[in-house]
Design an enzyme around this catalytic site. Structure first.
Site, PDB file in Angstrom:
ATOM      1  N   ARG A  51     -14.182  10.653  30.052  1.00 38.86           N
ATOM      2  CA  ARG A  51     -13.019  10.505  29.162  1.00 38.86           C
ATOM      3  C   ARG A  51     -13.358   9.911  27.801  1.00 38.86           C
ATOM      4  NH1 ARG A  51     -11.496  10.977  33.927  1.00 38.86           N
ATOM      5  NH2 ARG A  51     -13.340   9.724  34.280  1.00 38.86           N
ATOM      6  N   THR A  52     -14.027   8.759  27.803  1.00 37.52           N
ATOM      7  CA  THR A  52     -14.191   8.049  26.529  1.00 37.52           C
ATOM      8  C   THR A  52     -15.064   8.861  25.585  1.00 37.52           C
ATOM      9  OG1 THR A  52     -14.096   6.038  27.847  1.00 37.52           O
ATOM     10  CG2 THR A  52     -14.720   5.789  25.533  1.00 37.52           C
ATOM     11  N   LYS A  81     -38.783   3.494  24.890  1.00 39.25           N
ATOM     12  CA  LYS A  81     -40.110   3.116  24.370  1.00 39.25           C
ATOM     13  C   LYS A  81     -40.136   1.658  23.937  1.00 39.25           C
ATOM     14  CE  LYS A  81     -40.147   7.651  22.197  1.00 39.25           C
ATOM     15  NZ  LYS A  81     -40.037   8.265  20.867  1.00 39.25           N
ATOM     16  N   ARG A 102     -21.302   3.064  23.966  1.00 39.50           N
ATOM     17  CA  ARG A 102     -21.076   2.427  25.273  1.00 39.50           C
ATOM     18  C   ARG A 102     -22.408   1.870  25.747  1.00 39.50           C
ATOM     19  NH1 ARG A 102     -17.862   5.022  30.323  1.00 39.50           N
ATOM     20  NH2 ARG A 102     -16.173   4.263  28.986  1.00 39.50           N
ATOM     21  N   HIS A 130     -13.333  -3.058  27.066  1.00 39.27           N
ATOM     22  CA  HIS A 130     -13.200  -1.623  26.797  1.00 39.27           C
ATOM     23  C   HIS A 130     -11.957  -1.490  25.906  1.00 39.27           C
ATOM     24  CE1 HIS A 130     -13.416   2.603  27.063  1.00 39.27           C
ATOM     25  NE2 HIS A 130     -13.497   2.777  28.376  1.00 39.27           N
TER      26      HIS A 130
HETATM   27  N1   CP Z   1     -11.666   5.385  31.387  1.00 36.65           N
HETATM   28  C1   CP Z   1     -12.976   5.584  31.129  1.00 36.65           C
HETATM   29  O1   CP Z   1     -13.640   4.751  30.458  1.00 36.65           O
HETATM   30  O2   CP Z   1     -13.477   6.711  31.677  1.00 36.65           O
HETATM   31  P1   CP Z   1     -14.952   7.269  31.431  1.00 36.65           P
HETATM   32  O3   CP Z   1     -15.909   6.290  32.105  1.00 36.65           O
HETATM   33  O4   CP Z   1     -14.989   8.625  32.040  1.00 36.65           O
HETATM   34  O5   CP Z   1     -15.209   7.265  29.955  1.00 36.65           O
END
Ligand code: CP
Length: 306
Positions: A51-52, A81, A102, A130
């Site tokens: 999703r993100t 590395k 991320r 998040h």
């Molecule tokens: N909600 C969410 O962070 O989903 P993903 O891990 O698929 O990005």
């Protein structure tokens, strides 16, 4: 220059500005289709995501921007590395106009921002935060309920490692007359620092031991997956599953949210119930992230006023 690092950076006013922009982005997408035509965004995920990552990529493309990506950055970038995160960010500063990242470290977004002259958008950092998920969560509640003040929210699942929970609570602290109920296995209870944060913001936090202890008129049941990738050992499966029988104990206005992916904590037998809003919630990831990109790149006000 603005980074999106933590929900702690938001005020009620800045949240409302984001949500008004997001309403406009949803209602008038044509206005924004070339907003990022001169921009390149680097997308770098050191942890898996559907999703993100893909909603950010969709948001960039819907704004006319260009994307450079490192697939599986933990394997395919030069961190393997021995390159430090700071050096990687310094390099991307010369290649892109913003970085969506991320990472598994709780402080990764702060570390990246400390050396970056271009905006960093935190797409999930360890068990910490998040923020872009919490922004779309609160936007979804506002969209469906009309307001956040007075909202009763039950948080379920992994309250210990669930970064979406931690960010969501940070945003709820900005509103009035919020009640929060927690239902989880003991091993995944909400860390004391978040209980304290709620208390400091005059929010009652009530620990529940069954669905029966959650008020029938709860506004939001926010479930989360046990984050098994964050710990060693086996704590078994989720005990508190929302299925048709459970959902029918609650009011017709109760909304079921989940950041997804789900494993077994929400039964598919409620997917067609109008109260099951987790797919709509995920779709809101695109307009919210479009708005965040517009804001950090300074393209929001001029286009919105047209
Ligand atoms: N909600 C969410 O962070 O989903 P993903 O891990 O698929 O990005």
């Amino acid at each position: 220059m603005m980074h999106i690092i933590s929900c702690q950076q938001y005020t009620r006013k800045s949240l409302e500005e984001l949500f008004i922009l997001t309403d406009d982005v949803k209602n008038n997408p044509q206005k924004y289709k070339n907003a990022l035509q001169d921009n390149i965004i680097a997308v770098m995920f050191f942890e898996p995501s559907t999703r993100t990552r893909m909603s950010f990529q969709s948001a960039i493309l819907r704004l006319g921007g260009k994307i450079i990506v490192t697939e599986n950055a933990g394997i395919n970038s030069s961190t393997t590395k021995g390159e430090t995160l700071k050096d990687t960010i310094r390099i991307l500063n010369g290649y892109a106009d913003a970085i969506v990242m991320r990472h598994s470290a709780d402080d990764a977004a702060q570390v990246a921002a400390s050396v970056s002259n271009i905006p960093i958008l935190n797409a999930g950092s360890g068990k910490g935060e998040h923020p872009t998920q919490a922004l779309l969560d609160v936007y979804t509640i506002r969209e469906k309920r009309g307001k956040i003040d007075g909202c009763k929210v039950a948080i379920l699942g992994d309250l210990l490692y669930g970064r979406t929970i931690h960010s969501l609570l940070g945003l709820l602290c900005l509103y009035d007359n919020i009640e929060v109920y927690g239902l989880s296995k003991n091993a995944f209870a909400l860390p004391q620092k978040y209980v304290n944060m709620l208390k400091e913001n005059n929010i009652d936090y009530k620990v529940c031991h069954s669905f029966d202890e959650i008020p029938k008129d709860i506004d939001v049941l926010y479930h989360t997956r046990i984050q098994s990738e964050r710990f060693e050992g086996d704590f078994g499966k989720e005990e508190y599953i929302i299925n048709k029988q459970v959902l029918n104990k609650f009011s017709q206005h109760t909304m079921v949210l989940h950041p997804l992916p789900r494993v077994d904590e929400i039964s598919s037998d409620i997917d067609n119930d109008p109260r099951a809003l987790y797919f709509e919630q995920a779709y809101n990831g695109v307009p919210i992230r479009m708005s965040l990109l517009l804001q950090v790149l300074g393209k929001d006000k001029e286009i919105m006023s047209k």
